[in-house]
Design an enzyme around this catalytic site. Structure first.
Site, PDB file in Angstrom:
ATOM      1  N   SER A  37       0.803  -1.222   0.000  1.00  0.00           N
ATOM      2  CA  SER A  37       0.000   0.000   0.000  1.00  0.00           C
ATOM      3  C   SER A  37       0.837   1.273   0.000  1.00  0.00           C
ATOM      4  CB  SER A  37      -0.948  -0.043   1.187  1.00  0.00           C
ATOM      5  OG  SER A  37      -1.924   0.932   1.050  1.00  0.00           O
ATOM      6  N   HIS A  38       0.692   2.083   1.048  1.00  0.00           N
ATOM      7  CA  HIS A  38       1.353   3.384   1.074  1.00  0.00           C
ATOM      8  C   HIS A  38       2.796   3.286   1.578  1.00  0.00           C
ATOM      9  CE1 HIS A  38      -0.281   2.445   4.940  1.00  0.00           C
ATOM     10  NE2 HIS A  38       0.614   3.230   5.486  1.00  0.00           N
ATOM     11  N   ASP A  42      -2.814   6.362  -3.262  1.00  0.00           N
ATOM     12  CA  ASP A  42      -1.624   5.732  -2.686  1.00  0.00           C
ATOM     13  C   ASP A  42      -1.060   4.611  -3.560  1.00  0.00           C
ATOM     14  OD1 ASP A  42      -3.647   3.886  -2.252  1.00  0.00           O
ATOM     15  OD2 ASP A  42      -2.778   3.151  -0.395  1.00  0.00           O
ATOM     16  N   ASP A  80      -1.350   1.379  -3.841  1.00  0.00           N
ATOM     17  CA  ASP A  80      -2.232   0.397  -4.475  1.00  0.00           C
ATOM     18  C   ASP A  80      -3.579   0.976  -4.878  1.00  0.00           C
ATOM     19  OD1 ASP A  80      -2.841   0.687  -1.771  1.00  0.00           O
ATOM     20  OD2 ASP A  80      -3.692  -1.314  -1.617  1.00  0.00           O
ATOM     21  N   ASP A 120      -6.052   2.511  -3.315  1.00  0.00           N
ATOM     22  CA  ASP A 120      -7.294   2.448  -2.539  1.00  0.00           C
ATOM     23  C   ASP A 120      -7.514   3.674  -1.661  1.00  0.00           C
ATOM     24  OD1 ASP A 120      -5.300   1.748  -0.757  1.00  0.00           O
ATOM     25  OD2 ASP A 120      -6.227  -0.120  -0.082  1.00  0.00           O
ATOM     26  N   ARG A 121      -6.497   4.525  -1.518  1.00  0.00           N
ATOM     27  CA  ARG A 121      -6.691   5.728  -0.699  1.00  0.00           C
ATOM     28  C   ARG A 121      -6.921   6.951  -1.574  1.00  0.00           C
ATOM     29  NH1 ARG A 121      -2.964   5.619   4.674  1.00  0.00           N
ATOM     30  NH2 ARG A 121      -3.195   3.402   5.120  1.00  0.00           N
ATOM     31  N   LYS A 141     -11.580  -0.197  -0.240  1.00  0.00           N
ATOM     32  CA  LYS A 141     -11.640   1.243  -0.399  1.00  0.00           C
ATOM     33  C   LYS A 141     -11.134   1.587  -1.791  1.00  0.00           C
ATOM     34  CE  LYS A 141      -7.430   2.080   2.288  1.00  0.00           C
ATOM     35  NZ  LYS A 141      -7.017   1.229   3.421  1.00  0.00           N
TER      36      LYS A 141
HETATM   37  C1  VG1 Z   1      -3.627   1.734   8.343  1.00  0.00           C
HETATM   38  C2  VG1 Z   1      -4.840   2.620   8.522  1.00  0.00           C
HETATM   39  C3  VG1 Z   1      -6.107   1.826   8.322  1.00  0.00           C
HETATM   40  C4  VG1 Z   1      -6.072   1.156   6.944  1.00  0.00           C
HETATM   41  C5  VG1 Z   1      -4.802   0.338   6.802  1.00  0.00           C
HETATM   42  C6  VG1 Z   1      -4.640  -0.260   5.426  1.00  0.00           C
HETATM   43  O1  VG1 Z   1      -3.640   0.707   9.304  1.00  0.00           O
HETATM   44  O2  VG1 Z   1      -4.836   3.230   9.789  1.00  0.00           O
HETATM   45  O3  VG1 Z   1      -7.215   2.672   8.456  1.00  0.00           O
HETATM   46  O4  VG1 Z   1      -7.174   0.323   6.773  1.00  0.00           O
HETATM   47  O5  VG1 Z   1      -3.663   1.155   7.055  1.00  0.00           O
HETATM   48  O6  VG1 Z   1      -4.637   0.729   4.442  1.00  0.00           O
HETATM   49  P1  VG1 Z   1      -2.782   0.764  10.657  1.00  0.00           P
HETATM   50  O7  VG1 Z   1      -3.031  -0.545  11.338  1.00  0.00           O
HETATM   51  O8  VG1 Z   1      -1.369   0.986  10.253  1.00  0.00           O
HETATM   52  O9  VG1 Z   1      -3.308   1.929  11.426  1.00  0.00           O
HETATM   53  V1  VG1 Z   1      -3.660   0.531   3.088  1.00  0.00           V
HETATM   54  O10 VG1 Z   1      -4.120   1.725   1.948  1.00  0.00           O
HETATM   55  O11 VG1 Z   1      -2.156   0.633   3.810  1.00  0.00           O
HETATM   56  O12 VG1 Z   1      -3.996  -1.050   2.593  1.00  0.00           O
HETATM   57 CO    CO Z   2      -3.540   1.351   0.133  1.00  0.00          CO
END
Ligand code: VG1
Ligand code: CO
Length: 561
Positions: free
Chosen positions: A113-114, A294, A296, A298-299, A393
């Site tokens: 992801s990010h 981001d 992937d 989804d954000r 998302k």
């Molecule tokens: C973070 C965010 C959460 C989100 C998750 C995955 O998790 O706070 O809201 O669903 O990332 O998003 P954490 O446990 O680090 O707080 V992504 O776009 O990284 O798949």
């Molecule tokens: Co993501």
């Protein structure tokens, strides 16, 4: 052609977090590491045998190699067909759309992801189930359990490509090339179907919005907008939807080429990691509307002239205005938000007289509510918003939603839409403070200190605010009854304010402590203040009660959003 069983010893720590298994690339590169985890998924999900699996990722470093390996594992594990995104690309929401449209039995999305990518960056793998959404906790727990006892993986060692049997090394290279061309190939008894990664997704979101109205908005002289794909996966999607389908100038989509290391950047769409875009739109006001997504896809981050939209507010605004969008014209059934997300969407749900839900952090907790039709929209404070069109998302979806709103409200701006929203529903001032790469023991100690204080807090005050409740959030899924405990510490001051503390479940280095602050303001005359100043008493309270600064020696958060 030969199928091999390779004996292995279990790897420690293959425990999926908030969103899949995330580790340093170097961890995934250990011989057998990826194989062991994917085999554990296959062992845990026998329904994949004889069915279709979706496979793709955000294009980060190690993506192609991982895909070649997973294809060989899938072929050896009785999967009938794998749908692979061309060049190994599938954004997370697109993977969800493909699983649903093609009735696949599951999907593997390769992304962290990010988190930054590249040889020294992070890699990750998420397993999604047949509804297109992240595997629920019971499934990820079962996968983790399996990784602890696994003793072998099954892989196709050599394969027959156009009648020539080759050793596995050559075949891996062939596989790597296959995925660049849309088409069908045979791998052992399995079909590999390389698909256009954008087509299904574009069809799904294309059916929801008023494209003619958005096209007119974009063509309007004086409407200036930009989408920043941050060199991550969304580039091809944004080009197809915004440029090809909506007529935006090609220059309005920037950083549109997915890169293995995201151009060295941190593909996390927030004011801290997209400072140039923030400066141009929010501070300098040179654009009317801008957005980013981001790694992937989804954000989403939504910016307007003079305003960065808080993701919690964004969810509330979309819910309040959903009937302006054709796909939601008949109204929404309910709204869900993750626990740390502000209660702005609750206020809208109450006004609309629809259900609202508070779930633990992570998209996997929305799946049952979406499947049961209890909610139409859901979101998280971490720049995540989506609806029942997929089970993830969806960054571009949120961008199109906002464009549709702007198109449907002539004369309004992002800022004026928000201000009108606050006047009607009140404003929830909101911010998140992250302390990253903290020593894991110190992070746990800070949370423990606050946890121990919770029972004595009700009755105490934070400035003028009286604490009414304090707990460690536990959730019972209203659809399937499953329970999840220890989901974050909540200190609640009635409807007025909340302070929340939890540990991240997506990091790969030490621990990340997240502190969340929310303050409700119903007086329109006090709805345009500086966010951090308004939240200061809550911030001070959290820092003192966790002892975070004293325990960690940190003097300030690493990231404020
Ligand atoms: C973070 C965010 C959460 C989100 C998750 C995955 O998790 O706070 O809201 O669903 O990332 O998003 P954490 O446990 O680090 O707080 V992504 O776009 O990284 O798949
Ligand atoms: Co993501």
């Amino acid at each position: 052609m030969s199928l091999r069983e390779v004996a292995i010893a279990p790897f420690e720590g293959q425990k999926p977090g908030t969103s899949g298994l995330r580790k340093k690339v170097t961890v995934f590169q250990q011989p057998g590491y990826l194989e062991a985890f994917v085999q554990a998924v296959f062992d845990t999900a026998p329904e994949l045998q004889g069915g279709t699996l979706v496979l793709g990722g955000d294009g980060r470093f190690f993506n192609r190699e991982a895909i070649a390996t997973i294809l060989r594992l899938a072929a050896a594990n009785g999967i009938d067909r794998v749908l692979v995104g061309q060049r190994g690309i599938l954004s997370t929401p697109a993977a969800s759309a493909v699983i649903r449209r093609h009735r696949a039995r599951g999907g593997l999305v390769l992304s962290a992801s990010h988190n930054p990518g590249g040889p020294d960056g992070d890699f990750g793998i998420k397993y999604n189930i047949a509804n297109g959404g992240p595997a629920p906790e019971a499934v990820t727990e079962a996968i983790f359990k399996r990784t602890q006892t696994i003793g072998r993986y099954r892989i196709l060692d050599a394969m027959d490509v156009k009648g020539v049997t080759m050793p596995s090394s050559v075949s891996e290279r062939m596989l790597d090339q296959w995925i660049d061309q849309v088409g069908e190939y045979r791998l052992g008894g399995m079909t590999v179907q390389v698909i256009d990664p954008v087509e299904d997704y574009a069809a799904v979101v294309g059916a929801l919005f008023d494209f003619d109205a958005i096209r007119r908005l974009i063509a309007r002289p004086g409407f200036r907008f930009r989408f920043d794909a941050m060199h991550a996966v969304t580039g091809p999607y944004a080009r197809r939807l915004l440029v090809d389908m909506l007529g935006a100038p090609a220059t309005s989509v920037i950083n549109a080429e997915p890169k293995e290391d995201f151009g060295g950047g941190h593909p996390d769409p927030n004011p801290a990691h997209a400072p140039e875009l923030y400066q141009a739109v929010v501070v300098d006001g040179t654009l009317d509307f801008a957005a980013a997504s981001d790694g992937d896809g989804d954000r989403n981050m939504i910016l307007g002239k003079g305003i960065a939209v808080s993701p919690s507010d964004s969810l509330a605004v979309l819910a309040a205005n959903a009937t302006l969008v054709p796909g939601y014209a008949r109204g929404i059934s309910g709204v869900a938000r993750s626990m740390p997300t502000s209660r702005a969407s609750d206020a809208v749900a109450a006004a609309l007289k629809v259900e609202s839900f508070e779930t633990p952090t992570g998209w996997k907790f929305f799946g049952t509510l979406l499947d049961a039709g209890r909610i139409t929209l859901c979101g998280e404070e971490s720049y995540g918003t989506s609806s029942d069109h997929v089970r993830e998302k969806d960054g571009l979806w949120a961008v199109l939603f906002w464009l549709n709103l702007l198109a449907a409200k002539p004369g309004e701006t992002v800022l004026s839409i928000l201000q009108a929203h606050w006047r009607r529903f009140g404003r929830h001032y909101y911010s998140r403070h992250d302390y990253e790469a903290v020593d894991a023991k110190q992070a746990a100690a800070a949370l423990d200190r606050l946890r121990a204080a919770l029972p004595g807090l009700p009755g105490e005050k934070i400035g003028a605010l009286a604490i009414t409740a304090a707990d460690d959030f536990a959730y019972r899924d209203p659809v399937d009854g499953s329970e999840s405990r220890g989901q974050g510490l909540r200190v609640i001051c009635g409807e007025q304010a909340r302070v929340i503390a939890r540990l991240s479940g997506t990091g790969t280095e030490g621990a990340t402590v997240r502190l969340y602050f929310e303050l409700f303001e119903s007086d329109p005359a006090r709805q345009n203040d500086d966010v951090q100043s308004r939240l200061q008493p809550l911030i001070d309270f959290a820092e003192v009660r966790t002892g975070l600064r004293e325990i960690t020696g940190r003097t300030a958060p690493d990231v404020i959003t």
